[in-house]
Design a protein around this motif. Structure first.
Motif, PDB file in Angstrom:
ATOM      1  N   LEU A   1      57.071 -46.469  67.275  1.00 22.32           N
ATOM      2  CA  LEU A   1      58.091 -45.842  68.123  1.00 22.32           C
ATOM      3  C   LEU A   1      57.517 -44.792  69.060  1.00 22.32           C
ATOM      4  O   LEU A   1      57.981 -44.627  70.182  1.00 22.32           O
ATOM      5  N   ASP A   2      56.481 -44.068  68.583  1.00 21.39           N
ATOM      6  CA  ASP A   2      55.915 -42.999  69.422  1.00 21.39           C
ATOM      7  C   ASP A   2      55.404 -43.541  70.751  1.00 21.39           C
ATOM      8  O   ASP A   2      55.420 -42.849  71.768  1.00 21.39           O
ATOM      9  N   ASP A   3      54.945 -44.791  70.739  1.00 24.69           N
ATOM     10  CA  ASP A   3      54.381 -45.370  71.958  1.00 24.69           C
ATOM     11  C   ASP A   3      55.458 -45.768  72.968  1.00 24.69           C
ATOM     12  O   ASP A   3      55.151 -46.180  74.084  1.00 24.69           O
ATOM     13  N   LEU A   4      56.729 -45.690  72.552  1.00 23.36           N
ATOM     14  CA  LEU A   4      57.803 -46.083  73.475  1.00 23.36           C
ATOM     15  C   LEU A   4      58.389 -44.860  74.177  1.00 23.36           C
ATOM     16  O   LEU A   4      59.189 -44.972  75.091  1.00 23.36           O
ATOM     17  N   GLY A   5      58.015 -43.668  73.710  1.00 26.78           N
ATOM     18  CA  GLY A   5      58.613 -42.449  74.261  1.00 26.78           C
ATOM     19  C   GLY A   5      58.033 -42.101  75.621  1.00 26.78           C
ATOM     20  O   GLY A   5      56.929 -42.527  75.963  1.00 26.78           O
ATOM     21  N   GLN A   6      58.805 -41.260  76.366  1.00 26.19           N
ATOM     22  CA  GLN A   6      58.335 -40.892  77.712  1.00 26.19           C
ATOM     23  C   GLN A   6      57.078 -40.050  77.677  1.00 26.19           C
ATOM     24  O   GLN A   6      56.356 -39.968  78.655  1.00 26.19           O
ATOM     25  N   THR A   7      56.836 -39.405  76.536  1.00 29.10           N
ATOM     26  CA  THR A   7      55.682 -38.505  76.497  1.00 29.10           C
ATOM     27  C   THR A   7      54.413 -39.246  76.074  1.00 29.10           C
ATOM     28  O   THR A   7      53.333 -38.680  76.127  1.00 29.10           O
ATOM     29  N   ALA A   8      54.540 -40.509  75.632  1.00 22.66           N
ATOM     30  CA  ALA A   8      53.342 -41.271  75.275  1.00 22.66           C
ATOM     31  C   ALA A   8      52.440 -41.321  76.503  1.00 22.66           C
ATOM     32  O   ALA A   8      52.915 -41.612  77.605  1.00 22.66           O
ATOM     33  N   PRO A   9      51.129 -41.028  76.339  1.00 25.38           N
ATOM     34  CA  PRO A   9      50.250 -40.870  77.512  1.00 25.38           C
ATOM     35  C   PRO A   9      50.319 -42.049  78.488  1.00 25.38           C
ATOM     36  O   PRO A   9      50.397 -41.856  79.695  1.00 25.38           O
ATOM     37  N   MET A  10      50.332 -43.301  77.973  1.00 22.66           N
ATOM     38  CA  MET A  10      50.310 -44.425  78.917  1.00 22.66           C
ATOM     39  C   MET A  10      51.629 -44.504  79.689  1.00 22.66           C
ATOM     40  O   MET A  10      51.653 -44.805  80.870  1.00 22.66           O
ATOM     41  N   ARG A  11      52.741 -44.199  79.008  1.00 21.48           N
ATOM     42  CA  ARG A  11      54.046 -44.260  79.687  1.00 21.48           C
ATOM     43  C   ARG A  11      54.183 -43.135  80.725  1.00 21.48           C
ATOM     44  O   ARG A  11      54.679 -43.348  81.818  1.00 21.48           O
ATOM     45  N   ALA A  12      53.730 -41.930  80.319  1.00 25.74           N
ATOM     46  CA  ALA A  12      53.833 -40.793  81.236  1.00 25.74           C
ATOM     47  C   ALA A  12      53.016 -41.069  82.500  1.00 25.74           C
ATOM     48  O   ALA A  12      53.425 -40.776  83.614  1.00 25.74           O
ATOM     49  N   ARG A  13      51.844 -41.685  82.307  1.00 23.56           N
ATOM     50  CA  ARG A  13      50.983 -41.972  83.455  1.00 23.56           C
ATOM     51  C   ARG A  13      51.649 -42.966  84.402  1.00 23.56           C
ATOM     52  O   ARG A  13      51.654 -42.787  85.627  1.00 23.56           O
TER      53      ARG A  13
END
Length: 696
Positions: A210-222
């Motif tokens: 789930l952490d990888d789906l959040g807006q703060t996950a580095p790849m998502r934020a980038r």
């Protein structure tokens, strides 16, 4: 910038070039707005299924999705037509059933022969005390089980497209990801520990939890930042082009401004003085001004606007102020006339109502420079309207005015400075998205002497009490607005609602006491109704939301809003701002029809608790989402696929300063990073920006 860089060709090819996508699937994906491999990559998964293999289902918290190796036991075909086909299986420590509906026995015997070992993965639930997996997602021989991803991304689908098809297509698109040169500022990348673009894209499609789906996950934020950066680069290029269009240098002497300020009964607030300084400095500079003046209800925008117009007049030129409707243009005229008289400045109004000789005379006076300040509606745009020397154009209520009209207006003055005023406090992130090409001045203080408005929430069942309360207030010489709801989108229904209310109030309060104004009235009748209310001849004005912005009757100290729960927060805040303009204590009654929805209740509570428009706007944004707050259709708000305006306002601000900084050192985007930024613009389909570079 001839055309799309070759590097990006594979991402903009047809969908049918992807594995498992034929013409039919391509058509279905088109309904999701997915037309190229690029679009598919930007449709990130919204959930993830953990398919890591377990030894047994024993102790699992059901229902849940799990993956386990089993030995296939007995097959139990259905006893009657349409029944379930069951297969008993056992793992290392427990037994359960696989269940199939409308199954073909021959197929199941082939895929799951009795006695064989298989790896199955799917949703396991309890049914009548027995654990069962209905239609497993995967059933594979142990040797092929590596095909099942440990974590499976879940995508938004449309009828006829399965997760499997989507997963396969995305994998195929990922296989052709180009390695793109970096467009993000190196220090920013390092500070945030963001991966490179292609790594970020691969990681975003392979979430490990789930952490990888959040807006703060580095790849998502980038990836979100890339979208915001492309948008802000486009705005910054437009802004640079605007500013490069030679502005006019208008330096005020301060004489006329001093005259006006000396006659005011109060001193301007700090925010007003600051805004005037910012505007005067812009007008004195050679670049063309493009500034947004954002002020809450009652923060004194009119005074700031008029002082800005005086700078233009002091410098020997003219100014124009435009409003979206005739009622508002006349309101501005009313508000400005006493100030113009103090300054000894010639002020006129031009609307669609001016005809014949009168219009001719006004146009002549304007062209000769005898009219120094003009107030008007969009009639000011007509080709025969020519100024002698237009220095400043002020546009009121921005969101009814697109960027295109802003430019047209500025063209009239061959480089006139542009000031846009809005009375709608806009949350910072939206202001950056919508007006990122502008500089912003904010009026965030109320002028002295404005009393707070007392806000109460009452049920429509108490309407008789409300009318009694009105009767007493009218006897004390007070006036009241009564706003009727826009029930349907249809104006005829609103009309009957307003007319019924008008008749009921007239019957209760007496003839000649109640006036009516609504959108369908001829302009002259509307003006007459408004004038009767302004002079105090009528005490109650029943209105549809015509009065939302700019109407100013200081003696009106009560605002009743019927069915307040169906209005938006910003609109209610605007309406409430119509009272509390005089010396009397004012009240706003929000009438709702029970039962209230959760959202409706929260909106009314926010209004009861605060009068700060910026707090209200932020709440509105978090409750409704960006598109609704300004109405995406006409707002020119970009639609982002990954970035979230509500929650990533901070990133938007960074993107804006980064885009402006990059253009400051590399205006034609020819450095390494500049060229990478051009690729970003192509990747994000920012054709407008690309045209600006090629012509720029």
């Amino acid at each position: 910038m001839k055309g799309r860089p070759e590097l990006l060709f594979p991402l903009f090819a047809g969908l049918e070039t992807l594995e498992g996508v034929g013409p039919k699937t391509a058509g279905l994906l088109g309904q999701l707005g997915i037309e190229t491999p690029r679009d598919l990559l930007f449709s990130l998964p919204y959930a993830v299924v953990d398919r890591r293999r377990r030894d047994t289902i024993k102790g699992a918290d059901l229902p849940t999705t799990l993956t386990v190796q089993v030995t296939v036991g007995a097959h139990q075909p259905p006893r009657n037509r349409g029944g379930a086909y069951r297969i008993l299986v056992s793992d290392a420590a427990a037994d359960f059933q696989l269940v199939f509906f409308h199954a073909r026995a021959e197929y199941l015997n082939r895929v799951l022969p009795q006695g064989a070992d298989r790896v199955v993965s799917g949703k396991l639930e309890l049914f009548d005390g027995m654990a069962q997996m209905v239609h497993p997602d995967h059933m594979l021989p142990v040797a092929d089980a590596a095909e099942i991803p440990e974590f499976e991304p879940v995508y938004r689908l449309t009828q006829g497209v399965t997760q499997k098809t989507m997963f396969k297509a995305v994998q195929s698109a990922l296989a052709r990801l180009p390695d793109l040169a970096e467009w993000i500022d190196p220090q920013q990348l390092e500070r945030e520990a963001w991966p490179a673009w292609s790594r970020a894209m691969r990681a975003a499609h392979a979430p490990k939890g789930l952490d990888d789906l959040g807006q703060t996950a580095p790849m998502r934020a980038r990836l979100a930042y890339d979208e915001l950066m492309a948008h802000q680069l486009t705005l910054a290029l437009a802004r640079r082009r605007e500013r490069r269009a030679r502005g006019i240098i208008s330096v005020g002497t301060g004489d006329l401004q001093r005259r006006v300020l000396q006659t005011l009964p109060y001193r301007p607030t700090g925010a007003q003085s600051r805004a005037i300084e910012e505007i005067a400095a812009d007008m004195a500079a050679p670049d063309r001004m493009n500034r947004l003046l954002q002020g809450d209800v009652g923060s004194g925008k009119t005074l700031v606007a008029f002082l800005a117009l005086l700078v233009a007049v002091e410098a020997g030129g003219q100014g124009v102020m435009m409003a979206p409707t005739e009622i508002l243009a006349r309101q501005h005229l009313h508000g400005l006339r006493p100030l113009a008289e103090q300054a000894g400045v010639v002020l006129e109004i031009l609307t669609g109502r001016d005809k014949g000789a009168e219009r001719k005379a006004k146009l002549a006076a304007l062209a000769q420079g005898r009219i120094q300040v003009l107030v008007g509606t969009h009639a000011v745009f007509q080709p025969d309207v020519a100024f002698h020397d237009l220095r400043l154009a002020i546009v009121d209520e921005q969101h009814r005015f697109g960027v295109r009209q802003r430019m047209e207006l500025a063209e009239k003055g061959g480089g006139a400075d542009v000031l846009v005023m809005t009375a709608t406090p806009i949350p910072r992130s939206l202001a950056l998205a919508q007006y990122g090409d502008m500089d912003v001045s904010v009026l965030d203080e109320k002028p002295p002497g404005r009393l707070p408005v007392k806000t109460a929430v009452v049920s429509t069942e108490r309407i008789e009490e409300v009318i009694d309360h009105l009767r007493r207030a009218i006897d004390e010489g007070r006036q009241c607005y009564w706003v009727c709801p826009l029930v349907e989108e249809s104006e005829s229904v609103d009309l009957t609602a307003a007319q019924d209310r008008f008749q009921r109030l007239r019957a209760a309060l007496g003839d000649g006491v109640v006036g009516l104004v609504h959108g369908q009235m001829p302009p002259a009748e509307k003006d007459a109704a408004m004038a009767a209310f302004e002079t105090g001849n009528t005490k109650v004005l029943v209105a549809t939301t015509v009065i939302e912005v700019g109407v100013n009757v200081p003696n009106a100290s009560i605002m009743v809003i019927e069915r307040a729960e169906i209005f938006g927060l910003a609109q209610l805040h605007q309406l409430r701002g119509r009272v509390g303009r005089g010396s009397a204590a004012s009240t706003c009654l929000l009438m709702y029809q029970p039962p209230l929805s959760e959202g409706g209740r929260r909106r009314l509570e926010v209004l009861r608790e605060t009068e700060d428009g910026f707090v209200i706007a932020e709440t509105d944004l978090s409750m409704r989402g960006a598109g609704d707050v300004i109405g995406t259709a006409q707002s020119g708000l970009p639609r982002f696929q990954i970035a979230d305006l509500e929650r990533q306002a901070g990133l938007m601000a960074v993107a804006q300063s980064d885009a402006r900084a990059l253009l400051a050192v590399d205006p034609d985007l020819t450095s390494d990073r500049g060229r990478a930024a051009r690729v970003l613009l192509w990747l994000m389909r920012q054709d407008r920006a690309i045209r600006l570079i090629s012509v720029g």
